[in-house]
Design a protein around this motif. Structure first.
Motif, PDB file in Angstrom:
ATOM      1  N   GLU A  73      61.741 -13.750  34.511  1.00 20.75           N
ATOM      2  CA  GLU A  73      61.387 -15.001  35.228  1.00 20.75           C
ATOM      3  C   GLU A  73      62.478 -15.391  36.022  1.00 20.75           C
ATOM      4  N   LYS A  74      63.667 -14.894  35.728  1.00 17.39           N
ATOM      5  CA  LYS A  74      64.957 -15.391  36.761  1.00 17.39           C
ATOM      6  C   LYS A  74      64.620 -14.247  37.969  1.00 17.39           C
ATOM      7  N   HIS A  75      63.835 -13.473  37.934  1.00 14.03           N
ATOM      8  CA  HIS A  75      63.672 -12.419  38.986  1.00 14.03           C
ATOM      9  C   HIS A  75      62.028 -12.873  39.587  1.00 14.03           C
ATOM     10  N   ALA A  76      61.749 -14.139  39.312  1.00  9.22           N
ATOM     11  CA  ALA A  76      60.311 -14.686  39.855  1.00  9.22           C
ATOM     12  C   ALA A  76      59.181 -14.014  39.522  1.00  9.22           C
ATOM     13  N   TYR A  77      59.067 -13.446  38.517  1.00  8.88           N
ATOM     14  CA  TYR A  77      57.759 -12.773  37.643  1.00  8.88           C
ATOM     15  C   TYR A  77      57.381 -13.893  36.776  1.00  8.88           C
ATOM     16  N   GLY A  78      56.174 -14.099  36.882  1.00  8.50           N
ATOM     17  CA  GLY A  78      55.331 -14.762  35.554  1.00  8.50           C
ATOM     18  C   GLY A  78      55.296 -14.065  34.601  1.00  8.50           C
ATOM     19  N   VAL A  79      55.709 -14.215  33.555  1.00  6.28           N
ATOM     20  CA  VAL A  79      55.676 -13.710  32.019  1.00  6.28           C
ATOM     21  C   VAL A  79      54.733 -14.364  31.134  1.00  6.28           C
ATOM     22  N   ASP A  80      54.044 -13.551  30.512  1.00 11.54           N
ATOM     23  CA  ASP A  80      53.122 -14.201  29.177  1.00 11.54           C
ATOM     24  C   ASP A  80      53.624 -13.108  28.160  1.00 11.54           C
ATOM     25  N   TRP A  81      54.391 -13.719  27.122  1.00 12.86           N
ATOM     26  CA  TRP A  81      54.936 -12.860  26.139  1.00 12.86           C
ATOM     27  C   TRP A  81      54.155 -13.082  25.006  1.00 12.86           C
ATOM     28  N   PHE A  82      53.596 -11.845  24.283  1.00  9.25           N
ATOM     29  CA  PHE A  82      53.217 -11.853  22.913  1.00  9.25           C
ATOM     30  C   PHE A  82      53.789 -10.760  21.999  1.00  9.25           C
ATOM     31  N   ARG A  83      53.846 -11.455  20.807  1.00 11.78           N
ATOM     32  CA  ARG A  83      54.617 -10.574  19.769  1.00 11.78           C
ATOM     33  C   ARG A  83      53.855  -9.676  18.885  1.00 11.78           C
ATOM     34  N   ASP A  84      52.361  -9.477  19.252  1.00 10.38           N
ATOM     35  CA  ASP A  84      51.591  -8.815  18.540  1.00 10.38           C
ATOM     36  C   ASP A  84      50.489  -8.065  19.269  1.00 10.38           C
ATOM     37  N   ALA A  85      49.920  -6.856  18.798  1.00 10.81           N
ATOM     38  CA  ALA A  85      49.192  -6.333  19.744  1.00 10.81           C
ATOM     39  C   ALA A  85      47.802  -6.959  20.129  1.00 10.81           C
ATOM     40  N   GLU A  86      47.152  -7.588  18.974  1.00 15.23           N
ATOM     41  CA  GLU A  86      45.935  -8.314  18.864  1.00 15.23           C
ATOM     42  C   GLU A  86      45.857  -9.462  20.061  1.00 15.23           C
ATOM     43  N   THR A  87      46.913 -10.222  20.055  1.00 15.70           N
ATOM     44  CA  THR A  87      47.002 -11.163  20.950  1.00 15.70           C
ATOM     45  C   THR A  87      47.184 -10.774  22.302  1.00 15.70           C
ATOM     46  N   ALA A  88      47.881  -9.801  22.623  1.00 15.75           N
ATOM     47  CA  ALA A  88      47.897  -9.405  23.810  1.00 15.75           C
ATOM     48  C   ALA A  88      46.807  -8.440  24.321  1.00 15.75           C
ATOM     49  N   LEU A  89      46.029  -7.826  23.543  1.00 11.91           N
ATOM     50  CA  LEU A  89      44.825  -7.342  24.053  1.00 11.91           C
ATOM     51  C   LEU A  89      44.022  -8.528  24.362  1.00 11.91           C
ATOM     52  N   GLU A  90      43.811  -9.656  23.709  1.00 18.32           N
ATOM     53  CA  GLU A  90      42.674 -10.667  23.934  1.00 18.32           C
ATOM     54  C   GLU A  90      43.172 -11.085  25.350  1.00 18.32           C
ATOM     55  N   ALA A  91      44.436 -11.331  25.614  1.00 16.48           N
ATOM     56  CA  ALA A  91      44.825 -11.903  27.012  1.00 16.48           C
ATOM     57  C   ALA A  91      44.775 -10.831  28.006  1.00 16.48           C
ATOM     58  N   LEU A  92      44.657  -9.647  27.910  1.00 16.77           N
ATOM     59  CA  LEU A  92      44.538  -8.660  28.866  1.00 16.77           C
ATOM     60  C   LEU A  92      42.993  -8.543  28.998  1.00 16.77           C
ATOM     61  N   ARG A  93      42.340  -8.712  28.150  1.00 14.12           N
ATOM     62  CA  ARG A  93      40.627  -8.778  28.419  1.00 14.12           C
ATOM     63  C   ARG A  93      40.255  -9.984  29.264  1.00 14.12           C
ATOM     64  N   ASP A  94      40.980 -10.947  29.049  1.00 19.24           N
ATOM     65  CA  ASP A  94      40.429 -12.336  29.861  1.00 19.24           C
ATOM     66  C   ASP A  94      41.091 -12.722  31.178  1.00 19.24           C
ATOM     67  N   ASN A  95      42.064 -11.884  31.507  1.00 20.74           N
ATOM     68  CA  ASN A  95      42.993 -12.202  32.621  1.00 20.74           C
ATOM     69  C   ASN A  95      43.445 -10.998  33.264  1.00 20.74           C
ATOM     70  N   ALA A  96      43.643 -11.063  34.476  1.00 22.40           N
ATOM     71  CA  ALA A  96      44.169  -9.902  35.510  1.00 22.40           C
ATOM     72  C   ALA A  96      45.494 -10.327  35.523  1.00 22.40           C
ATOM     73  N   TYR A  97      46.275  -8.804  35.002  1.00 23.08           N
ATOM     74  CA  TYR A  97      47.893  -8.959  35.231  1.00 23.08           C
ATOM     75  C   TYR A  97      48.213  -7.748  36.136  1.00 23.08           C
ATOM     76  N   ASP A  98      49.375  -7.762  36.662  1.00 24.43           N
ATOM     77  CA  ASP A  98      49.950  -6.794  37.400  1.00 24.43           C
ATOM     78  C   ASP A  98      50.647  -5.711  36.803  1.00 24.43           C
ATOM     79  N   THR A  99      51.346  -6.001  35.680  1.00 18.56           N
ATOM     80  CA  THR A  99      52.074  -4.936  34.976  1.00 18.56           C
ATOM     81  C   THR A  99      51.977  -5.251  33.349  1.00 18.56           C
TER      82      THR A  99
END
Length: 218
Positions: free
Chosen positions: A21-47
């Motif tokens: 974030e200090k380098h101006a990236y927007g960051v969504d942080w997840f601590r498990d695979a299931e939640t991360a996959l759900e977010a990746l299914r519903d939203n477009a991310y760059d990396t």
């Protein structure tokens, strides 16, 4: 630019989130695979920055599911496992890059920038519009060949506008690309950032239409 960070270690995850974030990236942080996959299914991310050892499912499982579903978002895998087999497994599943812990933050940032350039289909690192050019990898901006001092948040807004030159970028698009969804953005933050950029680049370099957005000419 929006990044998904998947890291179950709280200390490492929180420090990485703050550094990105200090380098101006927007960051969504997840601590498990299931939640991360759900977010990746519903939203477009760059990396995606993805730890291998996660609760319930591994980082390898995340890569496999993303690629099988057709999601080609660039992925950097992080792991404490320093074996050739683990690196080969991650790359074979579809990861784009790999870093073993402990790693240098500057190296991670450089690899993220390289993946973003590759995704955008740019072989050259320099982007030019009018008399302004930027090198995203080096985070350097020049006007008429003279290097400018531009803080990270201003630089990433400038990069976003120059990458989309000839098109208006809405305020909501800027907020989504540059700021964490969990952070409240002051109503005039973007206006102040644009004002500061105009002082360095000239008042006409960034055009604006109230209610539409901002644009840099090609």
């Amino acid at each position: 630019m929006r990044i998904v960070l998947v890291e179950d270690n709280f200390i490492l995850g929180s420090s990485l989130k703050k550094a990105l974030e200090k380098h101006a990236y927007g960051v969504d942080w997840f601590r498990d695979a299931e939640t991360a996959l759900e977010a990746l299914r519903d939203n477009a991310y760059d990396t995606v920055i993805l730890d291998v050892n996660l609760p319930k499912a591994s980082g390898f499982d995340v890569v496999r599911e993303l690629r099988q579903s057709g999601n080609q978002v660039p992925i950097v895998m992080l792991t404490a496992l320093d074996s050739v087999r683990d690196r080969v497994t991650g790359l074979d599943e579809g990861a784009d890059d790999y870093l073993s812990k402990p790693f240098d933050l500057d190296e991670l940032l450089a690899r993220v920038r390289a993946l973003l350039r590759r995704r955008q289909g740019r072989n050259e690192t320099v982007i030019r519009c009018a008399d302004v050019e930027i090198d995203p990898a080096a985070m350097v901006a020049r006007r008429n060949g003279v290097q400018l001092h531009i803080p990270a948040k201003e630089f990433h807004l400038l990069r976003l506008l120059m990458e989309r030159s000839g098109r208006y970028v809405t305020k909501s698009d800027i907020e989504y690309a540059l700021y964490d969804t969990d952070v409240s953005v002051e109503s005039n933050t973007i206006e102040v950032t644009v004002y500061n950029l105009r002082k360095k680049l000239g008042t006409d370099f960034i055009r604006s239409i109230r209610g539409v957005g901002y644009m840099v000419e090609r």
